[in-house]
Design an enzyme around this catalytic site. Sequence first.
Site, PDB file in Angstrom:
ATOM      1  CG  ASP B  41      -2.015   0.979   1.181  1.00 55.16           C
ATOM      2  OD1 ASP B  41      -2.148   1.629   0.132  1.00 55.16           O
ATOM      3  OD2 ASP B  41      -2.753   1.103   2.169  1.00 55.16           O
ATOM      4  CG  ASP B 134      -3.181   3.988  -3.492  1.00 56.24           C
ATOM      5  OD1 ASP B 134      -4.124   3.261  -3.833  1.00 56.24           O
ATOM      6  OD2 ASP B 134      -3.256   4.795  -2.562  1.00 56.24           O
ATOM      7  CD  GLU B 135      -5.562  -0.600  -1.331  1.00 59.43           C
ATOM      8  OE1 GLU B 135      -5.308  -1.439  -0.461  1.00 59.43           O
ATOM      9  OE2 GLU B 135      -6.493   0.212  -1.242  1.00 59.43           O
TER      10      GLU B 135
END
Lengths: 372, 417
Positions: B41, B134-135
């Site tokens: 993350d 983003d993860e």
Amino acid sequence: MKFSIERAALLDAVSQAQAVVERRNTIPILANVLMEAGEDGVSFKATDLDIEVIDKTTAQVERPGGTTVSAVLFHEIVRKLPDGALVQVSEDQAAGRLEVTAGRSHFSLATLAKEDFPVMASSDYDANFSCNAGVLRRLFDKTRFAISTEETRYYLNGVYMHVAEAEGGRMFRAVATDGHRLARVDAELPGGAEEMPGVIVPRKTVDQVRKLLSDDDAEIAVSVSETKIRFATPQITLTSKVIDGTFPDYARVIPTGNTRELKVDAKDFAKAVDRVATVSSERSRAVKLTLDEDRLTLAVNAPDSGNAEEEIAVAYGDDKLEIGFNAKYLQEIAAQVDLEMATFLFNNAGDPALMREGDDQSAIYVVMPMRV
Amino acid sequence: MPALCRQCLTTFETGARCPACRSPRVVAHPELFDLTIAHMDCDAFYASVEKRDRPELADKPVIIGGGRRGVVSTCCYVARIRGVRSAMPMFQALKLCPDAVVLKGRMDLYVEISRQIRAMMEELTPAIEPLSLDEAFLDLTGTARLHGAPPAVMLARLTRRMRDEIGITGSIGLSHNKFLAKIASDLDKPRGFSVIGAAETETFLDPKPVGIIWGVGLVGQEALKAAGINTIADLKRWDHADLVRRFGTMGDRLWHLARGQDRRAVSARRPVKSISKETTFREDTADRDVLDGHLWRLSEQVSARAKAKDLAGRVVTLKLKRADFRTITRRHALSDPTQLADRIYREARQLFDATGDTGPARLIGVGLSDLVPGDEADRGGDLLDPEAGKRMEAERATDAIRARFGPDAIRKGRSLR
């Protein structure tokens, strides 16, 4: 109110009425059937505010009167009574109950006052005529499959009944379409129907009327106004509102320049379509038709599950043609052919195709192709 | 206890500092080199990208969000200390943090950076399941021999590369399933590396509130609370059958998750269930023309996404948030699936007209769902709308022009309203 009646006659009368009642109701009385006993018989009335059915039957009336009870409940009870039973129905006004007795069975049902039962406003009809049940049945049966269920185009949610100018003179015509296929069926114009306004008969009405049309020789009294249509037999009167909308100009949808003619046995064709479509799990299964020199190849290609192909001998003499259709639409229009070969007329892969039974122009079907 | 230095990637047996480089950035855990499922993350992704490109913002609270009327989509850790959170209305965030630097966000850039990170992850394993830009989950099972190092080392190397080569930091959660890996990555943010081993799974979970379970939101927590369930330990006291009776399939999931059991595979291709776009207006508007312009633009965006992903949808959804924050959604099923902006727009417009809503709106959205492969799209024509075929061809031609000359090369007049 008090009357007695044979179970079969009662079931018959109540069945027709309860079918109109909507299963989910916010207004309690709409779930009820209104029964009224007069001198010589009993009438059962049910409505969903769009359709009203009145079914009259003879009964031994001891005491005239009327009340309303749950249509579904009453129908279920009568259905479960033994065949041949004599049913006694009496109203206990003080208790607000309807007592139903047959043999050793006894039921006491809650009632609602008959004064609260909605009455459909009567209207003046522009045309009153008599039509053979078989003729009406053909008009509805051959068009109802094409009725749209799409609510945004509500004016397609029924069969458009109207008087049309055709080559053979004025015809009694039924049209239905959902934008993907169209069915147009003509019948001889019954005497007295000339002044009939064109009306869109809702799907539910078509389904209900259909039940009155099982006897080929029966004459149905039809009355039509701008807002209502009524079908009546000596026992049953069905009055329905019509869809308040304008049916689109369907004439421009019907291709006139299709020259490539295919003749095929409709049953073989429908079965072959069904077989090849099996491999596709898509909801809109596409079948590709390849036509070449008296040979029709049906093919379905479903990348995930497999592919299928079938060849049928047909009569076709034009240039080679490849065209795709929704399998279900093809099966449905092929199912309309009863006696002869199905005749398909194509233009090219992007244009609608036309189908009729042999050379019979009185029932034609148009279906939109699919990209394959 | 096996330990790893996140600075120089040296592995060793226990110690507060790395024996090689003396760094205190050490992660130690009995199962460190046995666990293979990870969740990566990025730390305050959008804000970090902005800070990377504008060093003068480094110590300032930075909020990324949609203008004065929108909500916070990301905020940096400086802003978080002041109480700002994602999804918080902007006015509230600015009350907490009046000196915040609010930026509109540069989506194209974030997508580009996300792609770079993705490429680095792909060097580790093909089993990557991105959850957003983003993860992502990573399954490194069976990669130790290939890389000559256990997953923990490769993951530490990944975040180090992200920091050194892209300038973005991320946190790693390492465990034996997705559920726990996701929880782990959140334990030690930012720049964290947390491990939840099989041995301590239940003792770790027991005291945690049920809200820790992914998918149990505020409503879910209320429902569980009504049943007397506040913590995972409470949940474990329930029989499987009782949970299923009360909560349906969710009950089954809860029973397993409460025991740290999650058999879902890390799957690279998670099916997209719906595509939607919405926009919150700078000022509430009741202007039909303006709203119509938005409907068209949103329909075009949804259509572009569908075309890019080669998907088509059968259900069009309209979302409308009124000035009083009441949200209405309307949906309509088409007779056959579409990916065309023209058809999506026409349905959305009809749904909008059918609401009869004339009051000002603060948000409008268009969605497409019940998705099927793109080759099933728009194959049937409409007998009653012969122009539809022409409009479809016009749209295909427009797409071809845009593919060649860029998205702004050609536009419909109504998108300018």
